[in-house]
Design an enzyme around this catalytic site. Structure first.
Site, PDB file in Angstrom:
ATOM      1  N   SER A  61      26.137   0.235  26.147  1.00  0.00           N
ATOM      2  CA  SER A  61      24.887   0.870  26.562  1.00  0.00           C
ATOM      3  C   SER A  61      25.107   1.650  27.842  1.00  0.00           C
ATOM      4  O   SER A  61      25.761   1.171  28.761  1.00  0.00           O
ATOM      5  CB  SER A  61      23.804  -0.189  26.791  1.00  0.00           C
ATOM      6  OG  SER A  61      22.679   0.440  27.380  1.00  0.00           O
ATOM      7  N   LYS A  93      28.379  10.887  40.556  1.00  0.00           N
ATOM      8  CA  LYS A  93      28.378  10.664  39.106  1.00  0.00           C
ATOM      9  C   LYS A  93      29.225  11.732  38.423  1.00  0.00           C
ATOM     10  O   LYS A  93      28.998  12.915  38.598  1.00  0.00           O
ATOM     11  CB  LYS A  93      26.957  10.673  38.554  1.00  0.00           C
ATOM     12  CG  LYS A  93      26.922  10.329  37.070  1.00  0.00           C
ATOM     13  CD  LYS A  93      25.538   9.946  36.600  1.00  0.00           C
ATOM     14  CE  LYS A  93      25.488   9.704  35.108  1.00  0.00           C
ATOM     15  NZ  LYS A  93      26.295   8.563  34.665  1.00  0.00           N
ATOM     16  N   LYS A 132      30.774   0.911  42.527  1.00  0.00           N
ATOM     17  CA  LYS A 132      29.395   0.646  42.990  1.00  0.00           C
ATOM     18  C   LYS A 132      28.704  -0.407  42.130  1.00  0.00           C
ATOM     19  O   LYS A 132      28.037  -1.294  42.627  1.00  0.00           O
ATOM     20  CB  LYS A 132      28.588   1.942  42.966  1.00  0.00           C
ATOM     21  CG  LYS A 132      28.993   2.899  44.082  1.00  0.00           C
ATOM     22  CD  LYS A 132      27.985   4.032  44.202  1.00  0.00           C
ATOM     23  CE  LYS A 132      28.183   4.791  45.495  1.00  0.00           C
ATOM     24  NZ  LYS A 132      29.494   5.448  45.564  1.00  0.00           N
ATOM     25  N   GLY A 163      29.232  -0.821  30.152  1.00  0.00           N
ATOM     26  CA  GLY A 163      28.238   0.082  30.730  1.00  0.00           C
ATOM     27  C   GLY A 163      28.875   1.374  31.214  1.00  0.00           C
ATOM     28  O   GLY A 163      28.231   2.199  31.851  1.00  0.00           O
ATOM     29  N   THR A 164      30.156   1.548  30.903  1.00  0.00           N
ATOM     30  CA  THR A 164      30.885   2.768  31.284  1.00  0.00           C
ATOM     31  C   THR A 164      30.353   3.954  30.484  1.00  0.00           C
ATOM     32  O   THR A 164      29.976   3.797  29.319  1.00  0.00           O
ATOM     33  CB  THR A 164      32.394   2.551  30.994  1.00  0.00           C
ATOM     34  OG1 THR A 164      32.828   1.441  31.761  1.00  0.00           O
ATOM     35  CG2 THR A 164      33.218   3.766  31.329  1.00  0.00           C
ATOM     36  N   HIS A 217      20.884  12.257  39.333  1.00  0.00           N
ATOM     37  CA  HIS A 217      21.754  11.151  39.748  1.00  0.00           C
ATOM     38  C   HIS A 217      22.466  11.488  41.048  1.00  0.00           C
ATOM     39  O   HIS A 217      22.415  12.625  41.507  1.00  0.00           O
ATOM     40  CB  HIS A 217      22.806  10.842  38.666  1.00  0.00           C
ATOM     41  CG  HIS A 217      22.257  10.020  37.537  1.00  0.00           C
ATOM     42  ND1 HIS A 217      21.602  10.587  36.467  1.00  0.00           N
ATOM     43  CD2 HIS A 217      22.250   8.688  37.322  1.00  0.00           C
ATOM     44  CE1 HIS A 217      21.225   9.627  35.636  1.00  0.00           C
ATOM     45  NE2 HIS A 217      21.605   8.466  36.133  1.00  0.00           N
ATOM     46  N   GLY A 244      36.268  -2.981  36.888  1.00  0.00           N
ATOM     47  CA  GLY A 244      35.611  -1.969  37.717  1.00  0.00           C
ATOM     48  C   GLY A 244      34.915  -2.634  38.888  1.00  0.00           C
ATOM     49  O   GLY A 244      33.898  -2.170  39.388  1.00  0.00           O
TER      50      GLY A 244
END
Length: 217
Positions: A90, A127, A13, A66-67, A123, A9
């Site tokens: 997480s 997102k 960002k 972290g996805t 967010h 990824g």
């Protein structure tokens, strides 16, 4: 000792935030070979994470995920992978969110009064998932730690606003009191710093499914 990261990824960002951080860090480099890396860091989409988990098992590499937005079947695959390799999953790797959760646990433990609860999350407009993984985790934290049974209801409110990195506000209220716990991410760096801290430690761990508290405590 040099830590070699493979970032899944990397064009996203979070990927560019990690590139930026690594460029200033000593003894860390990003390489584009899973076979030669020490650890994989994954901030992508669920489908991409799934094939990455498979490659990590094949190459015996730890993975930091972290996805967000996994379904139950995908979560089960991640859980099974952790029997073979160290896996951290997480939805929020900032230390601030970790401390927010700890404060909420403390509040629930020491209170006898009844409260309703609203979790409010904001967010950026890009997102994809709503509510955020962190909001769902906060709800779970409250349910799992409400040993005195003081919370009568929990509601999650989600908002998408241009240019916001992430705000999570947890409000407990009744007729007498309103108590608010809040964390705002002012920059994506807090997530990439957390991911890097974890990546450095997870390479020494046994196969298992880990959470941030195994690294931040």
């Amino acid at each position: 000792v040099m830590l070699n990261l493979f970032v899944n990824g990397i064009s996203g960002k979070m990927g560019s935030s990690i590139i930026n951080l690594v460029s200033k860090a000593e003894n860390v480099s990003i390489i584009n070979s899973i076979m030669d890396c020490d650890v994989v860091v994954d901030f992508s989409r669920p489908e991409s994470s799934m094939s990455m988990v498979k490659k990590c098992i094949e190459n015996k590499k730890p993975i930091v995920i972290g996805t967000t937005g996994f379904n139950d079947e995908q979560l089960q695959i991640i859980k099974e992978a952790s029997q073979n390799i160290p896996v951290l999953l997480s939805y929020n790797m900032s230390k601030g969110i970790f401390f927010l959760k700890e404060s909420i646990k403390d509040f629930l433990l020491k209170n006898q009064h009844n409260f309703e609860c609203v979790i409010h999350e904001v967010h950026h407009t890009e997102k994809v998932d709503s509510p955020s993984g962190t909001a769902i985790e906060l709800e779970k934290t409250i349910n799992n730690n409400d040993t005195n049974k003081i919370i009568s209801s929990i509601r999650i409110e989600s908002k998408r606003v241009f240019g916001v990195n992430g705000i999570h506000e947890v409000r407990f209220f009744n007729n007498n009191d309103s108590v608010v716990f809040k964390h705002e991410a002012l920059s994506r760096n807090i997530f990439s710093e957390g991911a890097l801290t974890i990546a450095k430690s997870i390479i020494k761990k046994e196969p298992n499914l880990y959470s941030v508290k195994d690294f931040f405590n």
